[in-house]
Design an enzyme around this catalytic site. Structure first.
Site, PDB file in Angstrom:
ATOM      1  N   LYS A  36       0.947  -0.826   0.104  1.00  0.00           N
ATOM      2  CA  LYS A  36      -0.334   0.094  -0.039  1.00  0.00           C
ATOM      3  C   LYS A  36       0.434   1.397   0.095  1.00  0.00           C
ATOM      4  CE  LYS A  36      -3.494  -2.357   2.897  1.00  0.00           C
ATOM      5  NZ  LYS A  36      -3.507  -1.984   4.784  1.00  0.00           N
ATOM      6  N   GLY A  37       2.303   1.238   0.848  1.00  0.00           N
ATOM      7  CA  GLY A  37       3.297   2.257   0.970  1.00  0.00           C
ATOM      8  C   GLY A  37       3.007   3.441  -0.120  1.00  0.00           C
ATOM      9  N   GLU A  91       7.591   2.659  -5.764  1.00  0.00           N
ATOM     10  CA  GLU A  91       7.328   2.016  -4.757  1.00  0.00           C
ATOM     11  C   GLU A  91       8.070   3.340  -3.473  1.00  0.00           C
ATOM     12  OE1 GLU A  91       6.909   0.269  -2.279  1.00  0.00           O
ATOM     13  OE2 GLU A  91       8.004  -0.929  -2.153  1.00  0.00           O
ATOM     14  N   ASP A  92       7.580   2.926  -2.218  1.00  0.00           N
ATOM     15  CA  ASP A  92       7.948   4.287  -0.909  1.00  0.00           C
ATOM     16  C   ASP A  92       9.353   4.519  -1.017  1.00  0.00           C
ATOM     17  OD1 ASP A  92       7.508   1.438  -0.410  1.00  0.00           O
ATOM     18  OD2 ASP A  92       5.566   1.933   1.727  1.00  0.00           O
ATOM     19  N   ASP A  95      14.625  -0.324   1.474  1.00  0.00           N
ATOM     20  CA  ASP A  95      15.821  -0.896   2.634  1.00  0.00           C
ATOM     21  C   ASP A  95      16.314  -1.700   2.412  1.00  0.00           C
ATOM     22  OD1 ASP A  95      15.626  -0.434   5.158  1.00  0.00           O
ATOM     23  OD2 ASP A  95      14.319  -1.777   6.062  1.00  0.00           O
ATOM     24  N   LYS A 123      16.942   3.838   1.065  1.00  0.00           N
ATOM     25  CA  LYS A 123      18.154   3.701   2.214  1.00  0.00           C
ATOM     26  C   LYS A 123      19.611   2.794   2.333  1.00  0.00           C
ATOM     27  CE  LYS A 123      14.755   2.137   6.027  1.00  0.00           C
ATOM     28  NZ  LYS A 123      13.774   2.471   7.149  1.00  0.00           N
ATOM     29  N   PHE A 144      13.668   4.565  11.208  1.00  0.00           N
ATOM     30  CA  PHE A 144      12.847   3.710  10.582  1.00  0.00           C
ATOM     31  C   PHE A 144      11.682   5.496  10.627  1.00  0.00           C
ATOM     32  CE2 PHE A 144       8.343   2.356  10.832  1.00  0.00           C
ATOM     33  CZ  PHE A 144       8.368   1.226  10.167  1.00  0.00           C
TER      34      PHE A 144
HETATM   35  P1  5GP Z   1      12.824  -4.048   1.613  1.00  0.00           P
HETATM   36  O1  5GP Z   1      12.235  -5.309   0.972  1.00  0.00           O
HETATM   37  O2  5GP Z   1      13.181  -3.304   1.056  1.00  0.00           O
HETATM   38  O3  5GP Z   1      13.825  -4.180   2.700  1.00  0.00           O
HETATM   39  O4  5GP Z   1      10.976  -3.281   2.065  1.00  0.00           O
HETATM   40  C1  5GP Z   1      10.366  -2.425   1.273  1.00  0.00           C
HETATM   41  C2  5GP Z   1       9.223  -2.276   2.307  1.00  0.00           C
HETATM   42  O5  5GP Z   1       9.483  -2.343   3.536  1.00  0.00           O
HETATM   43  C3  5GP Z   1       9.009  -1.131   1.893  1.00  0.00           C
HETATM   44  O6  5GP Z   1       8.348  -0.804   1.125  1.00  0.00           O
HETATM   45  C4  5GP Z   1       8.198  -0.696   3.683  1.00  0.00           C
HETATM   46  O7  5GP Z   1       6.900  -0.726   2.807  1.00  0.00           O
HETATM   47  C5  5GP Z   1       9.523  -1.215   4.740  1.00  0.00           C
HETATM   48  N1  5GP Z   1      10.103  -0.369   4.995  1.00  0.00           N
HETATM   49  C6  5GP Z   1      11.076  -0.176   5.099  1.00  0.00           C
HETATM   50  N2  5GP Z   1      11.704   0.600   5.875  1.00  0.00           N
HETATM   51  C7  5GP Z   1      10.826   1.669   6.595  1.00  0.00           C
HETATM   52  C8  5GP Z   1      10.588   2.515   6.952  1.00  0.00           C
HETATM   53  O8  5GP Z   1      11.919   3.216   7.633  1.00  0.00           O
HETATM   54  N3  5GP Z   1       9.631   3.005   7.238  1.00  0.00           N
HETATM   55  C9  5GP Z   1       8.393   2.313   6.623  1.00  0.00           C
HETATM   56  N4  5GP Z   1       6.812   2.619   7.366  1.00  0.00           N
HETATM   57  N5  5GP Z   1       7.996   1.044   6.130  1.00  0.00           N
HETATM   58  C10 5GP Z   1       9.628   1.019   5.426  1.00  0.00           C
END
Ligand code: 5GP
Length: 166
Positions: A36-37, A91-92, A95, A123, A144
Site C-alpha cells: 500500500k505504501g 515504490e515508497d 530498504d 536507505k 524508521f
Molecule cells: P525491503 O524489502 O526493501 O526491505 O522493504 C521494502 C518495504 O519495507 C517497503 O515497501 C516498506 O513497506 C517497508 N519499509 C522499509 N523501511 C521502512 C521505513 O523506514 N518505514 C516504513 N514505514 N516502512 C519501511
C-alpha cells in the site's frame, strides 16, 4: 515523532522526478505502484507526468510492524498486459532490497520492453541484496520513517510529510 522531510521539499522532489521521467518516456509508460505504501507518492507523481501513462498496482506482503520477515508473498498482480511495454515500478522506500528484487524478477517474466524502478526513499545502508533503483527521490540514513504513504502497523499513512519514529 519529528518532521524529517517537509511537505514543500516533497513537492519539489516529486516535480523534479516527474519532469525527468516524462522526458525519458515521451511515448508513454505503464506505472505500477506497490501497495500500500506507494499510493500517496504515486498519486502525486503521475499527476505531474506529461507523457501518456497507464496505471496498475501490485501488492506484496513482507513487513510486520518495524521488522521485515524476508519472505515475500504476492497478494495482487497487475492486470495490464506488459509485453513490449515500458514499465516503471513505483515504490515508497527501498530498504533491504528484497521486495523490489522479487517484484522486478516477477515482472521481468511478463516480457516488458523496459523495466525500471522509481523509489521515493532509499536507505542504502540497510541493503541485504544487490539492488539499485533507477530513480530515487531522497537517500536517507538508517531511520524508521512514516507518513506520505508509509505506515507503522497501518498508522500514519496520511501524514503529508515524512516523519521519523523513534
Ligand atoms: P525491503 O524489502 O526493501 O526491505 O522493504 C521494502 C518495504 O519495507 C517497503 O515497501 C516498506 O513497506 C517497508 N519499509 C522499509 N523501511 C521502512 C521505513 O523506514 N518505514 C516504513 N514505514 N516502512 C519501511
Amino acid at each position: 515523532m519529528k518532521v524529517f522531510i517537509p511537505r514543500n521539499d516533497i513537492k519539489r522532489k516529486v516535480k523534479e522526478l516527474a519532469e525527468k521521467i516524462s522526458s525519458e518516456y515521451e511515448n508513454g509508460l505503464v506505472v505500477i505502484g506497490v501497495l500500500k505504501g506507494a499510493f500517496v507518492f504515486m498519486a502525486d507523481f503521475v499527476r505531474q507526468l506529461t507523457c501518456p501513462v497507464y496505471i496498475d498496482f501490485i501488492k506484496v506482503s513482507s513487513y510486520k510492524g518495524k521488522e521485515t520477515t524476508g519472505e515475500i508473498n504476492l497478494e495482487l498482480s497487475c492486470s495490464i498486459d506488459l509485453k513490449g511495454k515500458d514499465v516503471l515500478v513505483v515504490e515508497d522506500i527501498v530498504d533491504t532490497g528484497i521486495t523490489l528484487s522479487f517484484i522486478k524478477e516477477f515482472l521481468a517474466e511478463k516480457d516488458p520492453k523496459s523495466l525500471k524502478v522509481c523509489c521515493f526513499l532509499d536507505k542504502p545502508e540497510r541493503r541485504k541484496v544487490d539492488f539499485i533503483p533507477d530513480y530515487v527521490g531522497f537517500t536517507i540514513p538508517n531511520r524508521f520513517v512514516v507518513g506520505y504513504g508509509l505506515d507503522c502497523s497501518e498508522e500514519y499513512r496520511s501524514l503529508p510529510y515524512i516523519a521519523t519514529l523513534d
